[in-house]
Each structure stands twice: as C-alpha cells, then as structure tokens.
Design a protein around this motif. Structure first.
Motif, PDB file in Angstrom:
ATOM      1  N   ASP A  32      11.316   2.976  39.019  1.00 31.10           N
ATOM      2  CA  ASP A  32      10.710   1.805  39.639  1.00 31.10           C
ATOM      3  C   ASP A  32       9.302   2.090  40.145  1.00 31.10           C
ATOM      4  OD1 ASP A  32      12.877   0.152  39.200  1.00 31.10           O
ATOM      5  OD2 ASP A  32      13.852   0.662  41.087  1.00 31.10           O
ATOM      6  N   TYR A  33       8.562   1.007  40.449  1.00 31.34           N
ATOM      7  CA  TYR A  33       7.276   1.121  41.124  1.00 31.34           C
ATOM      8  C   TYR A  33       7.573   1.250  42.617  1.00 31.34           C
ATOM      9  CZ  TYR A  33       5.681  -0.869  36.701  1.00 31.34           C
ATOM     10  OH  TYR A  33       5.442  -1.109  35.368  1.00 31.34           O
ATOM     11  N   VAL A  34       7.181   2.365  43.212  1.00 32.68           N
ATOM     12  CA  VAL A  34       7.619   2.635  44.585  1.00 32.68           C
ATOM     13  C   VAL A  34       6.428   2.823  45.532  1.00 32.68           C
ATOM     14  CG1 VAL A  34       9.858   3.591  43.946  1.00 32.68           C
ATOM     15  CG2 VAL A  34       7.875   5.101  44.043  1.00 32.68           C
ATOM     16  N   SER A  35       6.559   2.233  46.696  1.00 33.48           N
ATOM     17  CA  SER A  35       5.650   2.462  47.806  1.00 33.48           C
ATOM     18  C   SER A  35       6.424   3.276  48.836  1.00 33.48           C
ATOM     19  CB  SER A  35       5.197   1.127  48.415  1.00 33.48           C
ATOM     20  OG  SER A  35       4.450   1.334  49.591  1.00 33.48           O
ATOM     21  N   ILE A  36       5.914   4.451  49.167  1.00 33.56           N
ATOM     22  CA  ILE A  36       6.685   5.427  49.939  1.00 33.56           C
ATOM     23  C   ILE A  36       6.055   5.645  51.310  1.00 33.56           C
ATOM     24  CG2 ILE A  36       7.471   7.829  50.009  1.00 33.56           C
ATOM     25  CD1 ILE A  36       7.410   7.774  46.917  1.00 33.56           C
ATOM     26  N   THR A  37       6.884   5.577  52.334  1.00 31.31           N
ATOM     27  CA  THR A  37       6.472   5.935  53.683  1.00 31.31           C
ATOM     28  C   THR A  37       7.265   7.164  54.114  1.00 31.31           C
ATOM     29  OG1 THR A  37       5.978   3.635  54.261  1.00 31.31           O
ATOM     30  CG2 THR A  37       6.300   5.178  56.081  1.00 31.31           C
ATOM     31  N   LEU A  38       6.549   8.256  54.374  1.00 30.45           N
ATOM     32  CA  LEU A  38       7.196   9.510  54.770  1.00 30.45           C
ATOM     33  C   LEU A  38       7.158   9.653  56.289  1.00 30.45           C
ATOM     34  CD1 LEU A  38       5.718  11.897  52.047  1.00 30.45           C
ATOM     35  CD2 LEU A  38       8.010  10.877  52.113  1.00 30.45           C
ATOM     36  N   THR A  39       8.277  10.099  56.849  1.00 28.80           N
ATOM     37  CA  THR A  39       8.408  10.198  58.307  1.00 28.80           C
ATOM     38  C   THR A  39       8.511  11.635  58.801  1.00 28.80           C
ATOM     39  OG1 THR A  39      10.814   9.940  58.118  1.00 28.80           O
ATOM     40  CG2 THR A  39       9.506   7.935  58.424  1.00 28.80           C
ATOM     41  N   ASP A  40       8.254  12.602  57.923  1.00 28.28           N
ATOM     42  CA  ASP A  40       8.345  14.012  58.333  1.00 28.28           C
ATOM     43  C   ASP A  40       7.378  14.288  59.485  1.00 28.28           C
ATOM     44  OD1 ASP A  40       9.821  15.536  55.799  1.00 28.28           O
ATOM     45  OD2 ASP A  40       8.684  13.748  55.235  1.00 28.28           O
ATOM     46  N   GLU A  41       7.838  15.073  60.469  1.00 22.87           N
ATOM     47  CA  GLU A  41       6.971  15.444  61.587  1.00 22.87           C
ATOM     48  C   GLU A  41       6.103  16.651  61.244  1.00 22.87           C
ATOM     49  OE1 GLU A  41       6.323  13.973  64.341  1.00 22.87           O
ATOM     50  OE2 GLU A  41       7.788  12.361  64.138  1.00 22.87           O
ATOM     51  N   GLU A  42       6.602  17.534  60.400  1.00 23.47           N
ATOM     52  CA  GLU A  42       5.811  18.707  60.036  1.00 23.47           C
ATOM     53  C   GLU A  42       4.779  18.322  58.973  1.00 23.47           C
ATOM     54  OE1 GLU A  42       9.423  18.844  57.298  1.00 23.47           O
ATOM     55  OE2 GLU A  42       8.945  18.283  59.369  1.00 23.47           O
ATOM     56  N   THR A  43       3.721  19.111  58.906  1.00 27.23           N
ATOM     57  CA  THR A  43       2.672  18.864  57.924  1.00 27.23           C
ATOM     58  C   THR A  43       3.203  19.127  56.520  1.00 27.23           C
ATOM     59  OG1 THR A  43       0.980  19.516  59.519  1.00 27.23           O
ATOM     60  CG2 THR A  43       0.349  19.498  57.192  1.00 27.23           C
ATOM     61  N   LEU A  44       2.968  18.169  55.618  1.00 27.55           N
ATOM     62  CA  LEU A  44       3.458  18.278  54.247  1.00 27.55           C
ATOM     63  C   LEU A  44       2.337  18.746  53.330  1.00 27.55           C
ATOM     64  CD1 LEU A  44       5.462  14.926  54.049  1.00 27.55           C
ATOM     65  CD2 LEU A  44       6.396  17.225  54.351  1.00 27.55           C
ATOM     66  N   PHE A  45       2.674  19.646  52.423  1.00 29.32           N
ATOM     67  CA  PHE A  45       1.701  20.149  51.460  1.00 29.32           C
ATOM     68  C   PHE A  45       1.835  19.361  50.161  1.00 29.32           C
ATOM     69  CE2 PHE A  45       0.551  23.106  47.972  1.00 29.32           C
ATOM     70  CZ  PHE A  45      -0.788  23.305  48.310  1.00 29.32           C
ATOM     71  N   ARG A  46       0.774  18.621  49.818  1.00 33.78           N
ATOM     72  CA  ARG A  46       0.712  17.844  48.590  1.00 33.78           C
ATOM     73  C   ARG A  46       1.989  17.035  48.345  1.00 33.78           C
ATOM     74  NH1 ARG A  46      -2.292  21.929  44.260  1.00 33.78           N
ATOM     75  NH2 ARG A  46      -4.296  22.041  45.379  1.00 33.78           N
ATOM     76  N   PRO A  47       2.317  16.117  49.238  1.00 29.23           N
ATOM     77  CA  PRO A  47       3.570  15.354  49.081  1.00 29.23           C
ATOM     78  C   PRO A  47       3.605  14.513  47.812  1.00 29.23           C
ATOM     79  CG  PRO A  47       2.176  14.402  50.805  1.00 29.23           C
ATOM     80  CD  PRO A  47       1.577  15.726  50.446  1.00 29.23           C
ATOM     81  N   LYS A  48       2.463  13.957  47.389  1.00 27.43           N
ATOM     82  CA  LYS A  48       2.479  13.115  46.199  1.00 27.43           C
ATOM     83  C   LYS A  48       2.830  13.923  44.965  1.00 27.43           C
ATOM     84  CE  LYS A  48      -0.045   9.392  43.948  1.00 27.43           C
ATOM     85  NZ  LYS A  48      -1.219   8.495  44.010  1.00 27.43           N
ATOM     86  N   GLU A  49       2.243  15.121  44.849  1.00 28.67           N
ATOM     87  CA  GLU A  49       2.547  15.962  43.701  1.00 28.67           C
ATOM     88  C   GLU A  49       4.027  16.354  43.688  1.00 28.67           C
ATOM     89  OE1 GLU A  49      -0.075  16.092  45.480  1.00 28.67           O
ATOM     90  OE2 GLU A  49      -1.811  16.134  44.146  1.00 28.67           O
TER      91      GLU A  49
END
Length: 388
Positions: free
Chosen positions: A300-317
């Motif tokens: 599907d075509y997705v719009s994503i909201t991430l709620t992680d508190e820690e810093t994420l490294f390259r989440p899209k990749e």
C-alpha cells in the motif's frame, strides 16, 4: 430513473510522485462492471476528467479506454460529461460530435454567444421526461464575455447565477443539474481534503451558494473530493473515485447511485463501494511495530508516523525493506512535542546557526559537535553569500 454519479477522475494525477495510472485503470474497470451489472439509466461525470489542462498521451489513452468500455455496453447507457477547472475545454471537446452517436455527451464550456445555451439532454422513464442541464466550470470572465463588458459580474456566485438564469428552466418538470463549482450553503462550506485545498481560493470568492440550485430535483456536483451533501440531501458531491491524498486514507470511495422518482419526491441515494488497490494508509507506532504491520499492507501507499523515543538511524531506508510505496515519514515523540510547544516562544529574528543548534539539541538530546558546527557554519555562510 437510476443514475450513476461520479466526478474528479483526475486522470494523470500522481500521489507523492507515484504513478496512479494502473490504480485508476482498475477502479474504472470496477465502475464499468458495476454499470454493466446494475444498468443505470444514465452515467454522470461531473468534471475534472484530467488532472492537468494538457494531459499526457497515457492519460488520453486511459480515458479513451474507459469511454470505450462504457460505450460498448448493450443496450447503450447515456454518459453525460462536463469539464472542470482542471480540464482544457478544447481537449475535452475533441471528437464530441462523434461520441454523441454513442450517447456520450460532453459539455466542455459554458455558453459563449447570445444564441448558445447550456447543453440539455432529455431522457425518459415511466414518469415522463427528465431534463439534464450540463453546466461546466464557470468563471466571472465567462459570464462577462457572454453578457457583455457592462454586466456587473465580479464573483463566481454572480457568474454562475447569471448563466443559469438565461435558461428559463421550468421547475414544474423534473430537472437534474450537472455542475462543477465550490458550492456553499449560506456560511457552511463542504468538507475539503489536502488534495484539493491548493486549488480553492481563500475568503470564499470562488464560492457559489446553493440557493441558485435548490429547485433542481437532483444536483450532481463535482470539485470536492469527499462525498457529501451540501445544504440539502439532493445537492451532492460524489467525491473522487480514488484516494488522492493521505487525508483521504479513512474515506470510503464509492459510486453515488441516485434514483429520481416522480416529481416532488426526494431522490433515493445509495452507494456502491470502489476499492483502491494498492490502498492509502496511515501507520503509527515504533519502527518495530510499523515493520510488523507490513504483513497486512506492504504494497500500500503508506504515511508513517514513528513514535520511538531513541534517535533512529536512517528510518526510511530501514522501512523500505518492508514497504515499497512510502509517502512520508514523520517523527512524533516527547522531543518533537516539546519543540513544537516552544516554537511560539522562540525569538523571530534569531540567527540561523542558533536555530539549527537548538533544533539539533531538541531532536537528538545532545548538543551539536564541533565538527558538525563547522560544517553548518560553512553551509550558512555559503547560502547567505549567494542570496546577497
């Protein structure tokens, strides 16, 4: 008399640079199959056939295939099409006289001369005649050109009412209007979505009040992307057959099915769902939680909201391993909430480097390093030099 009412096909439109032509082709096939199954007495398409005034060759081919399928239904079903604000009058009108031989009627422009009037198609059922008045998208300039430079036409409301008034419609008969405008009911506006907001003017200067069209037995409207009535049950927007923005993710797209009975009776309204594949979805959760959701909606075509508190490294990749059609990714956690809360208190004229350092600290929970500070300083000085 049973009608299928749709609008705002926006053939050629993209969703965040993703091509939707195959999705549109599938939805149009669903529509044609429903028409073959349900056998409406007429099909109404209320404007914005194309997404651009100069459509691509592929867009022309897609609409041509859709019309061919509708035109090949036996017995033939009349198809009534008007232009919207996105359409080119000349391009949409191409081959219209030939198409009428197949009961496909196109009205691509409002009247331009004193002798011209709205295209009127008369159909019949067991109660007698039903008059369909086809009124394409109207601008004040259209009315002034028709009525003369001395005509006091300043607003869309004045333009629409002036052109409609020329018809001298007999409201003792059954009449259906097909129109593509931004209609309001007094001060009440229709619900709008992100995919259409940039095309509508601010302050209501492009609005037309429904007081001009209350007398019709049904008003088949286009221009607004969410299916809804405006002011009265028989004045309706069908909405788009596809989801054209993330804000439409929760919408149910459908064919508006209208049954116009005898004069004076309220039309019956029902809906036939149209399924968009791939769909548009909003996903929310930690990166791990969103990755687990891919089992149900990876395509599907997705719009994503991430709620992680820690810093994420390259989440899209990382998420591209699970999803092939990511529309956008945003971060919402306690840091971003604090940043949004403090924005109003930030000095308006603070230096760009200071703003960057504060933003970096809020997003990462630590100050910018000396090396990063040097890089950003160089970037700001380079850009500033070019702007001066």
């Amino acid at each position: 008399m049973k009608l299928f009412h749709i609008s705002d096909l926006h053939i050629g439109k993209q969703l965040n640079l993703y091509d939707l032509s195959e999705v549109q082709r599938d939805v149009f096939a669903q529509f044609a199959a429903a028409a073959e199954r349900e056998r409406p007495d007429a099909i109404v398409i209320a404007g914005d056939i194309y997404d651009r005034s100069a459509p691509s060759g592929e867009a022309f081919a897609l609409f041509d295939a859709f019309l061919n399928r509708l035109g090949n239904l036996k017995p033939m079903i009349p198809v009534l099409i008007i232009s919207g604000n996105h359409d080119s009058n000349l391009r949409l009108n191409f081959a219209s006289s030939f198409l009428e031989k197949h009961q496909i009627y196109i009205s691509s422009a409002p009247p331009k001369t004193e002798e011209e009037h709205l295209k009127k198609i008369v159909l019949r059922d067991e109660y007698g005649e039903v008059n369909f008045y086809m009124l394409p998208f109207v601008k004040p300039a259209d009315a002034k050109n028709l009525l003369g430079a001395d005509a006091e036409i300043r607003t869309y409301d004045e333009a629409f009412s002036a052109i409609l008034a020329r018809e001298e419609i007999d409201f003792a008969q059954r009449n259906v209007l097909i129109a593509h405008q931004f209609f309001v009911s007094g001060g009440a506006e229709p619900k709008r979505r992100e995919s259409e907001l940039r095309y509508l003017s601010v302050g209501g200067i492009d609005s037309v009040d429904i007081c001009h069209i209350k007398g019709f037995d049904y008003a088949a409207l286009g221009h607004i992307h969410t299916a809804q009535q405006i002011g009265m049950p028989h004045i309706r927007y069908s909405g788009t057959p596809l989801k054209y923005s993330v804000s439409e993710a929760s919408d149910t797209k459908a064919i508006t099915v209208v049954t116009v009975g005898k004069k004076g009776a309220e039309p019956e309204i029902s809906f036939l769902p149209l399924v968009m594949k791939p769909d548009v979805r909003k996903l929310r959760g930690t990166l791990a939680e969103v990755a687990d959701m891919a089992a149900e909606c990876a395509q599907d075509y997705v719009s994503i909201t991430l709620t992680d508190e820690e810093t994420l490294f390259r989440p899209k990749e990382r998420l591209r391993e699970y999803y092939g059609r990511i529309l956008d990714i945003r971060i919402e956690n306690t840091r971003t909430a604090a940043l949004l809360k403090s924005e109003a208190a930030e000095p308006e004229n603070e230096e760009p480097l200071a703003l960057f350092c504060e933003f970096y600290r809020e997003m990462n929970g630590q100050p910018v390093s000396d090396a990063e500070l040097a890089v950003m300083t160089d970037v700001i000085e380079t850009v500033g030099g070019r702007l001066r």
